[in-house]
Motif scaffolding. Structure first.
Motif, PDB file in Angstrom:
ATOM      1  N   ASP A   1       0.833  -1.198   0.000  1.00  0.00           N
ATOM      2  CA  ASP A   1       0.000   0.000   0.000  1.00  0.00           C
ATOM      3  C   ASP A   1       0.877   1.261   0.000  1.00  0.00           C
ATOM      4  OD1 ASP A   1      -2.604   1.360   0.241  1.00  0.00           O
ATOM      5  OD2 ASP A   1      -1.896   1.885   2.254  1.00  0.00           O
ATOM      6  N   ASN A   2       1.940   1.251   0.801  1.00  0.00           N
ATOM      7  CA  ASN A   2       2.871   2.386   0.808  1.00  0.00           C
ATOM      8  C   ASN A   2       3.474   2.583  -0.580  1.00  0.00           C
ATOM      9  OD1 ASN A   2       2.393   2.659   3.543  1.00  0.00           O
ATOM     10  ND2 ASN A   2       4.401   1.907   4.168  1.00  0.00           N
ATOM     11  N   SER A   3       3.839   1.492  -1.244  1.00  0.00           N
ATOM     12  CA  SER A   3       4.421   1.568  -2.589  1.00  0.00           C
ATOM     13  C   SER A   3       3.438   2.184  -3.572  1.00  0.00           C
ATOM     14  CB  SER A   3       4.835   0.174  -3.076  1.00  0.00           C
ATOM     15  OG  SER A   3       5.840  -0.369  -2.262  1.00  0.00           O
ATOM     16  N   ILE A   4       2.201   1.752  -3.500  1.00  0.00           N
ATOM     17  CA  ILE A   4       1.174   2.284  -4.401  1.00  0.00           C
ATOM     18  C   ILE A   4       0.967   3.775  -4.146  1.00  0.00           C
ATOM     19  CG2 ILE A   4      -1.293   2.180  -4.968  1.00  0.00           C
ATOM     20  CD1 ILE A   4      -1.017  -0.909  -4.439  1.00  0.00           C
ATOM     21  N   GLU A   5       0.953   4.164  -2.873  1.00  0.00           N
ATOM     22  CA  GLU A   5       0.817   5.587  -2.547  1.00  0.00           C
ATOM     23  C   GLU A   5       1.997   6.408  -3.048  1.00  0.00           C
ATOM     24  OE1 GLU A   5      -0.153   6.365   1.505  1.00  0.00           O
ATOM     25  OE2 GLU A   5      -1.995   5.199   1.398  1.00  0.00           O
ATOM     26  N   ALA A   6       3.160   5.768  -3.181  1.00  0.00           N
ATOM     27  CA  ALA A   6       4.349   6.446  -3.719  1.00  0.00           C
ATOM     28  C   ALA A   6       4.381   6.382  -5.241  1.00  0.00           C
ATOM     29  CB  ALA A   6       5.609   5.823  -3.127  1.00  0.00           C
ATOM     30  N   GLU A   7       3.244   5.995  -5.836  1.00  0.00           N
ATOM     31  CA  GLU A   7       3.068   5.945  -7.281  1.00  0.00           C
ATOM     32  C   GLU A   7       3.960   4.922  -7.980  1.00  0.00           C
ATOM     33  OE1 GLU A   7       3.385  10.023  -8.586  1.00  0.00           O
ATOM     34  OE2 GLU A   7       1.510  10.552  -7.589  1.00  0.00           O
ATOM     35  N   ALA A   8       4.235   3.816  -7.294  1.00  0.00           N
ATOM     36  CA  ALA A   8       5.014   2.736  -7.904  1.00  0.00           C
ATOM     37  C   ALA A   8       4.207   2.086  -9.021  1.00  0.00           C
ATOM     38  CB  ALA A   8       5.384   1.688  -6.852  1.00  0.00           C
ATOM     39  N   GLN A   9       4.878   1.820 -10.117  1.00  0.00           N
ATOM     40  CA  GLN A   9       4.263   1.072 -11.207  1.00  0.00           C
ATOM     41  C   GLN A   9       4.472  -0.426 -11.006  1.00  0.00           C
ATOM     42  OE1 GLN A   9       2.418   2.648 -13.719  1.00  0.00           O
ATOM     43  NE2 GLN A   9       2.702   4.260 -12.206  1.00  0.00           N
ATOM     44  N   ASP A  10       5.560  -0.775 -10.325  1.00  0.00           N
ATOM     45  CA  ASP A  10       5.901  -2.174 -10.088  1.00  0.00           C
ATOM     46  C   ASP A  10       6.334  -2.356  -8.641  1.00  0.00           C
ATOM     47  OD1 ASP A  10       5.726  -3.047 -12.933  1.00  0.00           O
ATOM     48  OD2 ASP A  10       7.404  -1.657 -13.161  1.00  0.00           O
ATOM     49  N   VAL A  11       5.954  -3.484  -8.055  1.00  0.00           N
ATOM     50  CA  VAL A  11       6.350  -3.847  -6.703  1.00  0.00           C
ATOM     51  C   VAL A  11       6.742  -5.315  -6.723  1.00  0.00           C
ATOM     52  CG1 VAL A  11       5.669  -4.011  -4.282  1.00  0.00           C
ATOM     53  CG2 VAL A  11       4.691  -2.194  -5.726  1.00  0.00           C
ATOM     54  N   PHE A  12       7.939  -5.620  -6.256  1.00  0.00           N
ATOM     55  CA  PHE A  12       8.379  -7.007  -6.118  1.00  0.00           C
ATOM     56  C   PHE A  12       8.389  -7.358  -4.636  1.00  0.00           C
ATOM     57  CE2 PHE A  12      11.369  -7.590 -10.070  1.00  0.00           C
ATOM     58  CZ  PHE A  12      10.287  -7.407 -10.916  1.00  0.00           C
ATOM     59  N   VAL A  13       7.839  -8.503  -4.298  1.00  0.00           N
ATOM     60  CA  VAL A  13       7.972  -9.070  -2.957  1.00  0.00           C
ATOM     61  C   VAL A  13       8.884 -10.277  -3.130  1.00  0.00           C
ATOM     62  CG1 VAL A  13       6.796 -10.135  -0.997  1.00  0.00           C
ATOM     63  CG2 VAL A  13       5.674  -8.286  -2.284  1.00  0.00           C
TER      64      VAL A  13
ATOM     65  N   TYR B   1      20.045  -8.187  -3.761  1.00  0.00           N
ATOM     66  CA  TYR B   1      18.881  -7.539  -4.359  1.00  0.00           C
ATOM     67  C   TYR B   1      19.223  -6.623  -5.532  1.00  0.00           C
ATOM     68  CZ  TYR B   1      16.755  -9.556  -0.307  1.00  0.00           C
ATOM     69  OH  TYR B   1      16.340 -10.463   0.642  1.00  0.00           O
ATOM     70  N   ARG B   2      20.478  -6.400  -5.787  1.00  0.00           N
ATOM     71  CA  ARG B   2      20.879  -5.526  -6.896  1.00  0.00           C
ATOM     72  C   ARG B   2      20.437  -6.069  -8.250  1.00  0.00           C
ATOM     73  NH1 ARG B   2      26.956  -4.548  -4.829  1.00  0.00           N
ATOM     74  NH2 ARG B   2      26.333  -3.788  -2.783  1.00  0.00           N
ATOM     75  N   LYS B   3      20.401  -7.382  -8.400  1.00  0.00           N
ATOM     76  CA  LYS B   3      20.019  -7.971  -9.683  1.00  0.00           C
ATOM     77  C   LYS B   3      18.573  -7.664 -10.061  1.00  0.00           C
ATOM     78  CE  LYS B   3      18.884 -12.401  -7.561  1.00  0.00           C
ATOM     79  NZ  LYS B   3      19.367 -13.753  -7.353  1.00  0.00           N
ATOM     80  N   PHE B   4      17.765  -7.250  -9.102  1.00  0.00           N
ATOM     81  CA  PHE B   4      16.365  -6.938  -9.383  1.00  0.00           C
ATOM     82  C   PHE B   4      16.153  -5.502  -9.847  1.00  0.00           C
ATOM     83  CE2 PHE B   4      16.137 -10.465  -6.333  1.00  0.00           C
ATOM     84  CZ  PHE B   4      15.393 -11.357  -7.078  1.00  0.00           C
ATOM     85  N   LEU B   5      17.184  -4.661  -9.775  1.00  0.00           N
ATOM     86  CA  LEU B   5      17.019  -3.260 -10.162  1.00  0.00           C
ATOM     87  C   LEU B   5      16.627  -3.096 -11.629  1.00  0.00           C
ATOM     88  CD1 LEU B   5      19.866  -1.501  -8.191  1.00  0.00           C
ATOM     89  CD2 LEU B   5      17.400  -1.360  -7.790  1.00  0.00           C
ATOM     90  N   LYS B   6      17.143  -3.936 -12.462  1.00  0.00           N
ATOM     91  CA  LYS B   6      16.729  -3.973 -13.863  1.00  0.00           C
ATOM     92  C   LYS B   6      16.532  -5.449 -14.166  1.00  0.00           C
ATOM     93  CE  LYS B   6      17.085  -0.901 -17.469  1.00  0.00           C
ATOM     94  NZ  LYS B   6      17.705   0.323 -17.855  1.00  0.00           N
ATOM     95  N   TYR B   7      15.293  -5.877 -14.154  1.00  0.00           N
ATOM     96  CA  TYR B   7      14.975  -7.301 -14.181  1.00  0.00           C
ATOM     97  C   TYR B   7      14.118  -7.605 -15.398  1.00  0.00           C
ATOM     98  CZ  TYR B   7      13.924 -11.880 -12.189  1.00  0.00           C
ATOM     99  OH  TYR B   7      13.818 -13.217 -11.955  1.00  0.00           O
TER     100      TYR B   7
ATOM    101  N   ALA C   1       9.881 -12.749 -19.228  1.00  0.00           N
ATOM    102  CA  ALA C   1       8.781 -12.912 -20.184  1.00  0.00           C
ATOM    103  C   ALA C   1       8.650 -11.723 -21.130  1.00  0.00           C
ATOM    104  CB  ALA C   1       7.476 -13.157 -19.439  1.00  0.00           C
ATOM    105  N   GLY C   2       9.778 -11.252 -21.616  1.00  0.00           N
ATOM    106  CA  GLY C   2       9.745 -10.182 -22.601  1.00  0.00           C
ATOM    107  C   GLY C   2       9.534  -8.784 -22.038  1.00  0.00           C
ATOM    108  N   ARG C   3       9.479  -8.644 -20.739  1.00  0.00           N
ATOM    109  CA  ARG C   3       9.284  -7.335 -20.123  1.00  0.00           C
ATOM    110  C   ARG C   3      10.469  -7.021 -19.228  1.00  0.00           C
ATOM    111  NH1 ARG C   3       4.973  -5.062 -15.803  1.00  0.00           N
ATOM    112  NH2 ARG C   3       5.833  -2.977 -15.793  1.00  0.00           N
ATOM    113  N   THR C   4      10.885  -5.769 -19.250  1.00  0.00           N
ATOM    114  CA  THR C   4      11.944  -5.320 -18.355  1.00  0.00           C
ATOM    115  C   THR C   4      11.336  -4.442 -17.272  1.00  0.00           C
ATOM    116  OG1 THR C   4      13.587  -5.400 -20.111  1.00  0.00           O
ATOM    117  CG2 THR C   4      14.115  -4.057 -18.184  1.00  0.00           C
ATOM    118  N   TYR C   5      11.615  -4.772 -16.041  1.00  0.00           N
ATOM    119  CA  TYR C   5      11.190  -3.974 -14.897  1.00  0.00           C
ATOM    120  C   TYR C   5      12.364  -3.101 -14.501  1.00  0.00           C
ATOM    121  CZ  TYR C   5       7.419  -7.358 -14.598  1.00  0.00           C
ATOM    122  OH  TYR C   5       6.337  -8.147 -14.878  1.00  0.00           O
ATOM    123  N   ASP C   6      12.133  -1.809 -14.342  1.00  0.00           N
ATOM    124  CA  ASP C   6      13.218  -0.873 -14.067  1.00  0.00           C
ATOM    125  C   ASP C   6      12.983  -0.159 -12.736  1.00  0.00           C
ATOM    126  OD1 ASP C   6      15.307   0.913 -14.091  1.00  0.00           O
ATOM    127  OD2 ASP C   6      14.803   1.802 -16.025  1.00  0.00           O
ATOM    128  N   PHE C   7      13.863  -0.408 -11.785  1.00  0.00           N
ATOM    129  CA  PHE C   7      13.800   0.214 -10.471  1.00  0.00           C
ATOM    130  C   PHE C   7      14.983   1.156 -10.250  1.00  0.00           C
ATOM    131  CE2 PHE C   7      11.626  -3.853 -10.249  1.00  0.00           C
ATOM    132  CZ  PHE C   7      10.471  -3.567  -9.539  1.00  0.00           C
TER     133      PHE C   7
END
Length: 185
Positions: free
Chosen positions: A32-44, A156-162, A165-171
């Motif tokens: 919820d905090n992530s969504i309020e911070a306008e995150a487009q993507d959240v990884f758990v 966790y650094r490897k998840f910064l640009k992950y 399935a053909g999509r890149t997540y950019d943190f």
């Protein structure tokens, strides 16, 4: 002379035992905090190992990573303090200024928060604060230290640009990582 309103060394157990019914609700608070911070993507991200006493797998670490706006130094410095809030609406635990610290302490005695914004110029540099309720109990930690310039934990650094399935997540540009280690609940 009056008495302190809060006995900080004894308060840790109360914070760990109240407010959240399950780990799911604690994780939901951070999402919820992530969504309020306008995150487009959240990884758990969960890490597990075999518990030698029960011979069962158990989660020992959580990391919640988002690409929201990140926290400036002032917000980061306060985010683990009890009573600090940026929420203006009246829903959720965070409205009382206990959401992030209490959700975290429900799951683990030790939490680290890393955050970065567009303004940070050093590559791979983020700011970090931490709270360890066991160190509070022994008097080793009496306050949240000022945010320190550091790097994300290596795992966790490897998840910064992950890419998957053909999509890149950019943190990389801005975001927050909440790291629950040594989970015991």
């Amino acid at each position: 002379m009056g008495q302190s309103i809060v006995q900080i060394r004894q308060m840790g157990d109360a914070l760990r035992s109240s407010g959240y019914k399950s780990i799911d609700s604690a994780v939901a608070e951070l999402i919820d905090n992530s969504i309020e911070a306008e995150a487009q993507d959240v990884f758990v991200i969960m890490s597990e190992r075999v518990d030698l006493q029960t011979n069962r797998k158990a989660i020992y670490e959580f990391a919640i990573l988002d690409n929201g706006s990140g926290m400036d130094i002032s917000k980061l410095a306060s985010c683990l303090g009890i009573g600090f809030t940026t929420k203006s609406d009246r829903r959720g635990m965070g409205r009382f200024g206990v959401g992030l610290p209490q959700a975290s302490l429900h799951v683990t005695p030790s939490v680290e928060v890393y955050s970065w914004t567009d303004e940070i110029e050093a590559d791979d540099a983020v700011y970090q604060v931490w709270l360890d309720i066991n160190k509070v109990k022994t008097g080793e930690q009496e306050e949240i230290n000022d945010p320190e310039l550091t790097e994300l934990p290596v795992q966790y650094r490897k998840f910064l640009k992950y890419r998957t399935a053909g999509r890149t997540y950019d943190f990389t540009q801005h975001g927050t990582l909440v790291y629950w280690k040594e989970c015991d609940n």
